[in-house]
Design an enzyme around this catalytic site. Structure first.
Site, short mmCIF file in Angstrom:
data_model
loop_
_atom_site.label_atom_id
_atom_site.label_comp_id
_atom_site.label_asym_id
_atom_site.label_seq_id
_atom_site.Cartn_x
_atom_site.Cartn_y
_atom_site.Cartn_z
CG ASP A 58 -2.67 3.15 6.65
OD1 ASP A 58 -2.80 2.52 5.29
OD2 ASP A 58 -3.40 4.18 6.56
CG ASN A 105 -1.80 1.07 1.36
OD1 ASN A 105 -2.20 1.74 0.24
ND2 ASN A 105 -2.02 1.58 2.41
CG HIS A 126 -0.40 6.24 4.42
ND1 HIS A 126 -1.87 6.03 4.41
CD2 HIS A 126 -0.13 7.08 5.22
CE1 HIS A 126 -2.17 6.99 5.24
NE2 HIS A 126 -1.28 7.45 6.05
CB SER A 140 5.07 5.07 4.02
OG SER A 140 5.34 6.22 4.92
C1 GAR Z 1 -2.23 8.47 -2.95
O1 GAR Z 1 -1.84 9.65 -2.32
C2 GAR Z 1 -2.38 7.37 -1.78
O2 GAR Z 1 -1.47 7.25 -1.31
C3 GAR Z 1 -3.55 7.68 -1.14
O3 GAR Z 1 -4.60 8.23 -1.97
C4 GAR Z 1 -3.91 8.99 -3.03
C5 GAR Z 1 -4.14 8.53 -4.46
O4 GAR Z 1 -3.84 9.42 -5.46
N1 GAR Z 1 -3.97 6.48 -0.36
C6 GAR Z 1 -4.34 6.77 0.95
O5 GAR Z 1 -4.52 7.81 1.65
C7 GAR Z 1 -4.62 5.42 1.68
N2 GAR Z 1 -5.02 5.53 3.02
P1 GAR Z 1 -3.99 8.76 -6.94
O6 GAR Z 1 -5.66 8.19 -7.07
O7 GAR Z 1 -4.07 10.13 -7.74
O8 GAR Z 1 -2.92 8.04 -7.23
#
Ligand code: GAR
Length: 195
Positions: free
Chosen positions: A144, A106, A108, A135
């Site tokens: 997480d 994942n 984060h 991360s």
């Molecule tokens: C990313 O920053 C990812 O790390 C986060 O959502 C965003 C997705 O962006 N995920 C979380 O917060 C999970 N807890 P994207 O759809 O533009 O790749």
């Protein structure tokens, strides 16, 4: 060649970066399917690369376990070597995590274990910290809380809001994710040894 399934909920900009990288014949991994819990905008990136998509709509299931069972059944069709959660904004049920961990990672937008959960960027801003981070972790049954595979610090700048800070974090996330996937594919990073 490492085969990868990517699960998203939103724009899929990190997915896009991985797809662009995987288009290089020298990159040792290929995305074989992109899945989502909703009609995610990021499906467009998969379609552009002619990569199959699978939609398992969260709203059509009564329980997390039932949704996860269907997601697991669809993943089993593709049998990827690795599952990447790239902005999937749902917790997976334990049965699905147990079936895939440690071959499920994942990204984060915070320097874990700081600011876990769905609002890592917002929570860092609210805490008034001078730096946050990005991360990549192995998914376990906590929020997480799995083993950290890569992470990097990113400063919070005066005037940052959730959008500007997240947009500065994402390029770092992409670089870390691509590097982790490459290291898993080449055997430099042994997930079983990290779990
Ligand atoms: C990313 O920053 C990812 O790390 C986060 O959502 C965003 C997705 O962006 N995920 C979380 O917060 C999970 N807890 P994207 O759809 O533009 O790749």
């Amino acid at each position: 060649m490492l085969t990868v399934a990517v699960l998203i909920s939103g724009a899929g900009s990190n997915l896009r970066a991985l797809l662009d990288e995987a288009a290089d014949p020298d990159f040792p991994a290929r995305v074989v399917v992109v899945g989502a819990d909703r009609e995610a905008d990021g499906f467009a990136h998969a379609e552009e690369y002619s990569i199959p998509t699978m939609l398992v709509p969260w709203r059509e299931f009564d329980t997390r376990d039932e949704w996860g069972a269907e997601l697991g059944a669809q993943l089993d069709v593709w049998k990827p070597d690795l599952v990447v959660l790239s902005g999937l904004m749902r917790l997976l049920p334990p049965a699905l995590v147990d079936a895939w961990s440690p071959r499920i990672i994942n990204t984060h937008p915070a320097y874990l274990p700081e600011f876990p959960g769905a609002h890592g960027v917002r929570d860092a801003l609210a805490a008034g910290v001078a730096q946050t981070g990005a991360s990549v972790i192995i998914v376990d049954n906590g929020v997480d809380s799995g083993p950290i595979l890569a992470q990097e610090r990113i400063p919070v700048l005066p005037g940052d809001d959730e959008h500007t800070l997240h947009e500065r974090i994402k390029p770092v996330e992409r670089r870390l994710l691509i590097d982790v996937v490459r290291r898993i594919a080449t055997g430099d990073l042994d997930l079983a040894a990290m779990a």
